[in-house]
Each structure stands twice: as structure tokens, then as C-alpha cells.
Write a protein that holds these residues in place. Structure first.
Motif, mmCIF file in Angstrom:
data_model
loop_
_atom_site.group_PDB
_atom_site.id
_atom_site.type_symbol
_atom_site.label_atom_id
_atom_site.label_comp_id
_atom_site.label_asym_id
_atom_site.label_seq_id
_atom_site.Cartn_x
_atom_site.Cartn_y
_atom_site.Cartn_z
ATOM 1 N N SER A 263 6.431 -4.737 -0.663
ATOM 2 C CA SER A 263 6.031 -4.308 -2.006
ATOM 3 C C SER A 263 5.997 -5.541 -2.918
ATOM 4 O O SER A 263 6.950 -6.327 -2.919
ATOM 5 N N SER A 286 4.442 -3.903 -11.119
ATOM 6 C CA SER A 286 3.553 -2.751 -11.156
ATOM 7 C C SER A 286 4.079 -1.657 -10.240
ATOM 8 O O SER A 286 4.780 -1.925 -9.254
ATOM 9 N N ASP A 287 3.710 -0.428 -10.569
ATOM 10 C CA ASP A 287 4.006 0.688 -9.681
ATOM 11 C C ASP A 287 3.035 0.738 -8.504
ATOM 12 O O ASP A 287 3.267 1.466 -7.534
ATOM 13 N N TRP A 288 1.950 -0.043 -8.599
ATOM 14 C CA TRP A 288 0.936 -0.038 -7.556
ATOM 15 C C TRP A 288 1.272 -1.051 -6.473
ATOM 16 O O TRP A 288 1.731 -2.154 -6.749
ATOM 17 N N ASN A 316 0.422 4.347 -5.914
ATOM 18 C CA ASN A 316 1.324 4.308 -7.064
ATOM 19 C C ASN A 316 2.646 4.956 -6.646
ATOM 20 O O ASN A 316 2.691 6.131 -6.296
ATOM 21 N N SER A 318 5.189 5.787 -8.334
ATOM 22 C CA SER A 318 5.717 6.798 -9.252
ATOM 23 C C SER A 318 5.019 8.141 -9.105
ATOM 24 O O SER A 318 5.650 9.202 -9.183
#
Length: 380
Positions: A263, A286-288, A316, A318
Motif C-alpha cells: 500500500s 490516500s485511501d486509494w 479505495n 475506506s
């Protein structure tokens, strides 16, 4: 040392070499005579057979054998075969007809034997390098530059725009020269050509081609060089290659490193010519994250010398939402071309846009360059 494109064929471990000239003959019996008249219709380029071994220990020998095996299926528009000291009478452009690569010993992997048969396509005397273009406008939120650009090594000579329909040519002048890690690259603007969908044709030394081409590597879980300064990353020529480490796409100016198991799954480096060093491009939190990367040769995609395309999927963390993106690294471009896939119905999510913006190219047009060979008689 001989090389087939960027793959070494060590002459110290060469076990055989044979050039068989293929001739097509027309034979007509002479009336009332036992002998025949034989007329040579054409003479083919000939098959060149090279046999040898990789004797560099298990790690390097296995890696070189794998690279040569993948090179057999590569679509690189003719592979240059040459000797680094020059004077090799069979130097030229070839395709691989047959290849067998196997370990010499069934229970060891420190020595590999290769048996290679090549078909000659031409030489620098008979052909010129050609980079074809078919410009297409992409959709992305990273900028609005609608100029199309194609690049060639700065060592290329006699660079011309060519009209593929009429074979007419005109002199091409570069708009920019960039210093990449292994050589300078000239960039040409498509709108400067007086033809639609022009090709770029040029002459170049056999040993100058691979240095500035776009390259794909498998990091094999380690650094680029070993303790002795030898390349440790494996060169990748097969889109179906199963990566053991990071997938790295590198054009000498920008480098995309992808590992969907980590990640955010991606990092980017840019080359600093003055410092002779690769520097990380700072990507925001980032959540991506990248969850899938497919370097594949499907319609309009290539793992080639002038560009490498990939399909990617991002998630994503989240929300669980996913989004696909096409990715292209072009020869000579300082940025990475991220774009919406052709059948996309939604814009790039804002968070994903923010993550990739520092490394993204602002260019909307891809020239879809493909490198090939063009006979000199087909150039006016």
C-alpha cells in the motif's frame, strides 16, 4: 560479446555458429539432355544458428536464460544482432525462428544451454528504423496539452517524417532533447509533420537502440545492482510474465514501480541527470491503492520499445470502491500518462487524481507509437 537486442550471447561460451543461405531455385529440364538448367529466382536472408551457454552461476544464468526465452516472443520490430567490438559480418536485424533454452544438468541450474535460430530481416544498409503513429486523444483530469509527441534516440541520424501512403519524406527537427539515464532522447511534435499519421524514420547503430527504449523489469525482490555492479533486475519481454518482485517500467526519465500487494501499491521516481541519481516523487497519502496491474498486449496496447501500456485497477480502502485506469510510459516523456479506460462512464475519483497528479503527464494525446523496420526503397 555478441548481443541480441539487450540480451548477451557470450562468445567465450559459444559452442556453434552457422549461417545457411537460403536460395529459391527454378529448375527446368533441357530437352534431350540429362542435365537441367537452374535459375536463381531469389536469395533469402538466411538462417543464422547460434549455440552457446550461460555460465555465470545459478542466479545470473537462470535470469539470462529467462530473458532470452521471453525475447523470442517479443514484438520489437526486428531485433538487432551485433558484436560490441564491431566487425561482425552477420550483424543485422533478425527475428527468432527457434529457441531452446535448458539447464545443462538436470539437477543444477548454474549453466544453461541455448540453441538459437534467427531469420535475417535486413541490415542498416537495406532498412531504416520506423516509428509509426496513430494519434488518439485520451480522457483524464491531469491537464489539457493536445500536442502529440514521439521520441527517438538522439544518436539517430537522418531523422525524417514519412508519409506512409506515398513514401514521401521531409526533414524532422526535434522540439526538445532530454538527458535520460543511459542516453539523450530527442522529442518530435506530430503537428510539425506535413502528413497525417506520419512515421518517423531514421538510421541508428545496432548497439544504440536498447539504451533509451522503454524497459520493463522484475525487481526479483532486490536492488537494481548486486555487490559487483551487475544488473540484478530481470528484463521482461513477455506480457504474461509472472513477477517475483516489483514490476518496474522505466524509460530512463521516469520510473513506475508497482507492487499490488503493498500500500499504496505504487511509487514513482524521476531521473536527475546532473546528480546522476533517481529521486522519489512525493505522492500524497490516500485511501486509494493499486490492487492490480496488467502489462498486456491486447488491442491498442503494447509492451514495446517506444512505449509500454498497462491496465490497472485501484481500490479505495475506506469505501471499497474500485476504479480502472490505463497507464502508458512513452520513450522520452518525463511524466506518466494515466487515463480513463475507453469504456469508462465516470470521471477519475478526486482522491485517486490527487494521488497520481505529481507523476501524471498533462498530455491528452497518445501517438500510439510502434517501432518497426522500413525498407530503404520504400522511402523517398
Amino acid at each position: 560479446m555478441k548481443y541480441l537486442y539487450t540480451s548477451p550471447l557470450p562468445e567465450s561460451a559459444q559452442t556453434g555458429e552457422q549461417n545457411q543461405l537460403r536460395q529459391e531455385l527454378s529448375q527446368q529440364g533441357l530437352l534431350g539432355q540429362q542435365r537441367s538448367a537452374v535459375e536463381q529466382i531469389s536469395s533469402g536472408g538466411g538462417d543464422l544458428s547460434l549455440d552457446g551457454q550461460y555460465r555465470y552461476g545459478e542466479r545470473i544464468s537462470r535470469m539470462l536464460a529467462g530473458e532470452l526465452s521471453e525475447l523470442a516472443g517479443a514484438r520489437l520490430g526486428g531485433l538487432p544482432l551485433y558484436q560490441d567490438t564491431g566487425g561482425f559480418s552477420d550483424a543485422g536485424y533478425y527475428t527468432i525462428k527457434n529457441l531452446n533454452v535448458d539447464p545443462v544438468h538436470a539437477n543444477r541450474r548454474d549453466v544453461y544451454q541455448y540453441d538459437l535460430t534467427l531469420i535475417r530481416k535486413g541490415t542498416r544498409s537495406t532498412h531504416r528504423r520506423e516509428v509509426t503513429t496513430e494519434a488518439r486523444e485520451l480522457t483524464h483530469p491531469f491537464g489539457n496539452d493536445v500536442s502529440g509527441y514521439v521520441a527517438a534516440p538522439a544518436t539517430a541520424e537522418g531523422v525524417r517524417w514519412l508519409n506512409p501512403e506515398t513514401d514521401a519524406t521531409t526533414t524532422a527537427s526535434p522540439t526538445t532533447t532530454r538527458s535520460a539515464e543511459l542516453g539523450d532522447i530527442d522529442e518530435y511534435r506530430l503537428s510539425d509533420a506535413p502528413y497525417a499519421s506520419p512515421s518517423l524514420v531514421y538510421d541508428i547503430d545496432y548497439d544504440s537502440e536498447g539504451a533509451t527504449d522503454v524497459r520493463v523489469f522484475d525487481s526479483l525482490g532486490g536492488s537494481k545492482l548486486d555487490a559487483d555492479g551487475n544488473l540484478r533486475w530481470a528484463k521482461v519481454f513477455d506480457p504474461s510474465h509472472e513477477f517475483s518482485g516489483e514490476a518496474i517500467v522505466d524509460n530512463g526519465l521516469v520510473r513506475l514501480r508497482a507492487d499490488p500487494t503493498a500500500s499504496p501499491g505504487v511509487s514513482v521516481e524521476q531521473y536527475d541527470y546532473n546528480a546522476d541519481a533517481w529521486n522519489n516523487v512525493s505522492l500524497p497519502a490516500s485511501d486509494w491503492s493499486l490492487v492490480e496491474l496488467d502489462i498486456a498486449e491486447r488491442q491498442s496496447q503494447r509492451l514495446g520499445a517506444a512505449r509500454v501500456d498497462a491496465w490497472t485497477r485501484w481500490r479505495n480502502a475506506s469505501t471499497g470502491a474500485t476504479y480502472p485506469l490505463d497507464v502508458t510510459i512513452h520513450r522520452g516523456w518525463p511524466g506518466i500518462q494515466f487515463s480513463r479506460v475507453p469504456d469508462s462512464t465516470s470521471p477519475v475519483p478526486a482522491g485517486l487524481e490527487s494521488l497520481l497528479s505529481p507523476a501524471a503527464s498533462d498530455r491528452l494525446v497518445t501517438p500510439q507509437p510502434k517501432r518497426d523496420l522500413r525498407p530503404r526503397e520504400a522511402i523517398r
